[in-house]
Design an enzyme around this catalytic site. Structure first.
Site, PDB file in Angstrom:
ATOM      1  N   LYS A 148      23.120 101.835   2.423  1.00 28.39           N
ATOM      2  CA  LYS A 148      22.315 101.340   3.552  1.00 28.39           C
ATOM      3  C   LYS A 148      20.841 101.697   3.407  1.00 28.39           C
ATOM      4  CE  LYS A 148      24.803 103.529   6.681  1.00 28.39           C
ATOM      5  NZ  LYS A 148      26.003 103.956   5.942  1.00 28.39           N
ATOM      6  N   THR A 149      20.581 102.971   3.146  1.00 26.54           N
ATOM      7  CA  THR A 149      19.189 103.424   3.112  1.00 26.54           C
ATOM      8  C   THR A 149      18.416 102.746   1.988  1.00 26.54           C
ATOM      9  OG1 THR A 149      19.803 105.577   4.043  1.00 26.54           O
ATOM     10  CG2 THR A 149      17.686 105.434   2.914  1.00 26.54           C
ATOM     11  N   GLU A 205      18.179 100.322   9.413  1.00 29.63           N
ATOM     12  CA  GLU A 205      19.449 100.815   8.902  1.00 29.63           C
ATOM     13  C   GLU A 205      20.401 100.940  10.085  1.00 29.63           C
ATOM     14  OE1 GLU A 205      21.153 104.796   6.616  1.00 29.63           O
ATOM     15  OE2 GLU A 205      19.032 104.254   6.455  1.00 29.63           O
TER      16      GLU A 205
END
Length: 473
Positions: A125-126, A169
């Site tokens: 995600k990041t 995010e």
């Protein structure tokens, strides 16, 4: 207007745990939009210097008195899932009858009026959120963003932009991403995790199905075709009438981004991609085929947001990474030291496969800190298998985070499962002996990687210092 200060509950906001990645990001954006912010955390945090410079009133230590840091007191208190009901500031907020907002609810308020892209998934995600943000910045769209890590380009985890796009995010760990209504939802993968909150794999998967319902009418899902969980989610989304764009080696649709090939190049990689019948090469500055997949997710999301393909590709190629994602810490005695956030077996496996070419023939030594007792108990065997990709492994004890210890669960479970000869696996519960141990194991040309979501990140500088002492002894 997307740039106006918020009225209502968040006009004067107090953030409990303001030093964390998610909360500090919300504070940054609120301050940039002209709102008044106070907050507290149990200990001094990296973010405090910037927040105080922006005008936030921040206290170290948590007490009911912190709700009086702002003149007139706060109009709302913001908390995360990690904040317990017994927290003195939360208790005081409820006593005063103040609105208490979850972090995700506050972030959703900041998203209002923007075209929103949310990046979700068990892993990646990041990095994917960061790639998309930098790519959009390269296209001069100046997006607002909130990320679970600091961009290397700016050193920031959040920003209030002048454009009409908001990139975030989206955290599935506690289901809080269901507060958002994205125009573009990205799901990088769906694999069992956070069972301490969700309880079962089925419940964890079902929260992603609920996330599909949050996509705006006419919006799109961008999903990885190579991950079984994300691919199955994409099929269910399509059956519901959601427009789906896939990426990866198994992506074959007209609007998909197909990965034909990948090869490591100069510490990064080069991906051969087919999109809309056009074949081209996409440079990725960070190593590993999994990062090339993240880049394709960012590319498709950027296109959905109206950015040009050429500009997005140039921005992705220029992406310099995120703090704690294969972050270079330094070199001493001919040994390179890196730090990485990987804390799930799939992440550890992917990162170690990516690291191998970067080691340039030297050995890979990993210092791994398991994160959370429940995750360690569930995945000890899988962690051992993934760590077996290294040449030498040092395992620390578990970083409990928000959990209390579980009987019989320690880092030894992981160390015992590592698929390497016993003499190449070392269990050191505490930090004290680790720098000297690693300095004694590493030789010139080797690569050392500290890995985990806890405080293992502090060991990199200590390992470098131990290597320097060895060199001058």
């Amino acid at each position: 207007m997307t740039g106006a200060a918020l009225t209502g509950p968040l006009e004067r906001a107090h953030l409990v745990g303001i030093g964390g990645a998610g909360m500090s990001g919300i504070a940054r954006i609120l301050l940039a939009r002209g709102n008044t912010v106070s907050g507290s955390d149990a200990k001094e945090a990296r973010a405090f210097l910037t927040l105080r410079a922006q005008g936030a009133r921040v206290a170290v230590g948590q007490s009911a008195a912190n709700l009086d840091l702002l003149p007139g007191g706060p109009t709302a208190v913001v908390v995360s899932t990690a904040i317990k009901e017994s927290n003195p500031e939360l208790v005081e907020a409820r006593r005063r009858g103040l609105p208490v907002l979850h972090r995700s609810q506050a972030l959703a308020e900041l998203m209002a009026g923007h075209r929103v892209a949310c990046i979700a998934g068990t892993h990646g995600k990041t990095s994917t959120t960061s790639m998309l943000t930098v790519a959009l910045q390269h296209c001069r769209l100046d997006p607002s963003f909130a990320i679970g890590g600091d961009l290397n380009e700016s050193g920031a985890n959040a920003h209030h932009g002048t454009g009409g796009v908001f990139v975030a995010e989206a955290d599935e760990s506690d289901g809080s991403f269901l507060a958002f209504s994205p125009a573009v939802a990205v799901v990088t993968n769906v694999e069992a995790d956070h069972l301490d909150h969700h309880g079962t794999v089925e419940a964890y998967v079902s929260v992603f199905d609920a996330f599909l319902d949050r996509i705006e009418p006419g919006g799109a899902l961008v999903a990885c075709a190579d991950d079984p969980g994300a691919a199955a989610l994409a099929e269910r989304a399509a059956a519901r009438g959601v427009r789906v764009r896939r990426y990866g080696r198994l992506a074959t649709g007209a609007g998909d981004a197909t990965l034909l090939g990948y090869r490591p190049v100069d510490g990064g990689g080069l991906a051969t991609v087919v999109l809309a019948g056009q074949e081209f090469e996409l440079g990725v500055a960070v190593p590993g085929e999994h990062m090339a997949g993240n880049a394709l997710a960012a590319l498709l999301a950027g296109l959905e947001l109206g950015a040009p393909l050429a500009g997005l590709g140039e921005g992705i190629a220029a992406f310099g990474g995120v703090r704690r994602r294969f972050e270079f810490k330094g070199t001493a005695a001919g040994v390179r030291v890196y730090d990485d956030y990987a804390h799930h077996p799939t992440e550890v496996d992917a990162q170690l496969r990516a690291v191998r070419p970067a080691a340039q023939g030297g050995r890979v030594l990993v210092v791994f800190q398991p994160h959370m007792y429940s995750r360690t108990a569930t995945f000890a065997t899988e962690f051992g298998t993934a760590l077996g990709l290294a040449d030498e492994v040092v395992v620390l004890d578990v970083f409990g985070a928000r959990e209390e210890p579980l009987p019989g669960v320690s880092g030894a479970l992981v160390a015992d499962a590592v698929a390497l000869p016993a003499e190449r696996v070392h269990y050191e519960p505490g930090f004290d002996k680790v720098p000297a141990l690693v300095a004694g194991l590493a030789a010139a040309g080797d690569l050392v990687l500290t890995m985990g979501a806890g405080d293992v990140t502090m060991l990199g500088p200590e390992v470098l210092a131990a290597l320097e002492r060895r060199e001058t002894a």
